[in-house]
Design a protein around this motif. Structure first.
Motif, mmCIF file in Angstrom:
data_model
loop_
_atom_site.group_PDB
_atom_site.id
_atom_site.type_symbol
_atom_site.label_atom_id
_atom_site.label_comp_id
_atom_site.label_asym_id
_atom_site.label_seq_id
_atom_site.Cartn_x
_atom_site.Cartn_y
_atom_site.Cartn_z
ATOM 1 N N THR A 5 42.275 24.966 -3.913
ATOM 2 C CA THR A 5 42.391 25.641 -2.626
ATOM 3 C C THR A 5 42.257 24.594 -1.518
ATOM 4 O O THR A 5 41.772 23.487 -1.736
ATOM 5 C CB THR A 5 41.313 26.718 -2.437
ATOM 6 N N SER A 31 46.501 27.110 -4.286
ATOM 7 C CA SER A 31 46.359 28.411 -3.633
ATOM 8 C C SER A 31 46.270 28.137 -2.144
ATOM 9 O O SER A 31 45.322 27.503 -1.678
ATOM 10 C CB SER A 31 45.092 29.124 -4.123
ATOM 11 N N SER A 52 44.183 33.636 0.071
ATOM 12 C CA SER A 52 43.177 33.336 1.083
ATOM 13 C C SER A 52 41.896 34.051 0.709
ATOM 14 O O SER A 52 41.912 35.054 -0.011
ATOM 15 C CB SER A 52 43.641 33.780 2.476
ATOM 16 N N LEU A 59 44.151 36.133 -4.200
ATOM 17 C CA LEU A 59 43.450 35.016 -4.834
ATOM 18 C C LEU A 59 43.496 35.126 -6.349
ATOM 19 O O LEU A 59 43.742 34.132 -7.042
ATOM 20 C CB LEU A 59 41.987 34.995 -4.384
#
Length: 282
Positions: A5, A31, A52, A59
């Motif tokens: 992320t 992501s 997010s 997610l």
């Protein structure tokens, strides 16, 4: 697969770059809140999916198939960061992720003077209670972050700031390289680990370095906390921002960031970058 992320940012973006030097692109995923910003990775064969911390369902889909997930910590002072971190951890669990790595910070403390330390402490507790294998990467303060603490020393010849303590200012480039080494399986750790530079400096040390770098004497002047806040506000800094910065000075002088740890150097296979190298850039 490893899913990262925050890879559209500088730190985790560099981590992905290092991963691609170690692993095939099809073993790396991202992501991203805005996948278009990760197009340069998608073009190299990296899986990019939208996700997010505010959208747990997205997610879960972005984490699907991941053996490991690297969760970047948020820093929005107006948001419920602990709740958002919980969303991300629960999404990883629902997706069947085997290990979660979390970008924490040195000096984690539930009751310390520096507010982000409590957020990291709460998030680490969520990880500990989750039942999943986890590693908390307690990064040192990024080495470029010292710039606002020094003030306009080039113009004034003075570093005027509150009393402080030692901090191992750490190069983000070193942290991203070490994180990629951990993710790619060179070494594995359970629980929190500390990744910091090998030297911890005070503002007195900075004054000495600045004097050497500039060829003139740079003086370190200790201001009272409220005097410093007033000076910051007079210079155009919003008072809440100045008081937030003050919490860092208070934490440093209480020794919250004074520890030493050789792990970063071990993961890099060399000494971490020194502050003197960065000071010359500013």
């Amino acid at each position: 697969m490893i899913v990262v992320t925050g890879a559209t940012g500088t730190l985790n973006g560099a981590t992905v770059q290092h991963l691609l030097e170690r692993l095939p692109a099809e073993e790396v995923g991202i992501s991203a809140r805005e996948p278009a910003k990760a197009r340069h990775f998608a073009d190299r064969g990296v899986r990019v999916r939208q996700g997010s911390y505010e959208d747990p369902q997205a997610l879960r889909e972005s984490f699907a198939g991941a053996d490991q997930v690297l969760l970047v910590s948020g820093n929005d002072p107006a948001a419920d960061m602990v709740g958002l971190h919980r969303n991300a951890i629960e999404a990883a669990l629902a997706a069947g992720v085997g290990r979660i790595l979390y970008t924490s910070q040195q000096g984690v403390a539930a009751d310390g003077p520096y507010p982000p330390a409590a957020i990291h402490a709460a998030t680490e507790q969520i990880l500990a209670d989750s039942g999943v294998a986890w590693t908390s990467l307690r990064y040192g303060f990024f080495s470029h972050s010292f710039v606002p603490l020094l003030g306009p020393w080039r113009e004034t010849g003075v570093i005027a700031a509150p009393a402080d303590g030692p901090v191992p200012w750490t190069a983000p480039a070193d942290l991203s390289e070490a994180t990629a080494a951990l993710l790619s399986g060179e070494r594995s750790f359970d629980g929190p680990i500390t990744l910091i530079a090998g030297e911890a400096l005070t503002l007195d040390d900075f004054a000495a370095l600045a004097s050497e770098h500039s060829g003139r004497t740079v003086e370190r002047v200790v201001l009272g906390d409220e005097e410093w806040v007033a000076d910051q506000v007079a210079g155009g800094v919003a008072e809440p921002a100045a008081r937030f910065m003050l919490t860092m000075f208070r934490a440093t002088r209480q020794g919250h960031f004074a520890e030493h740890d050789p792990l970063l150097a071990e993961l890099l296979g060399r000494s971490p970058r020194r502050v003197a190298e960065r000071l010359a850039e500013f």
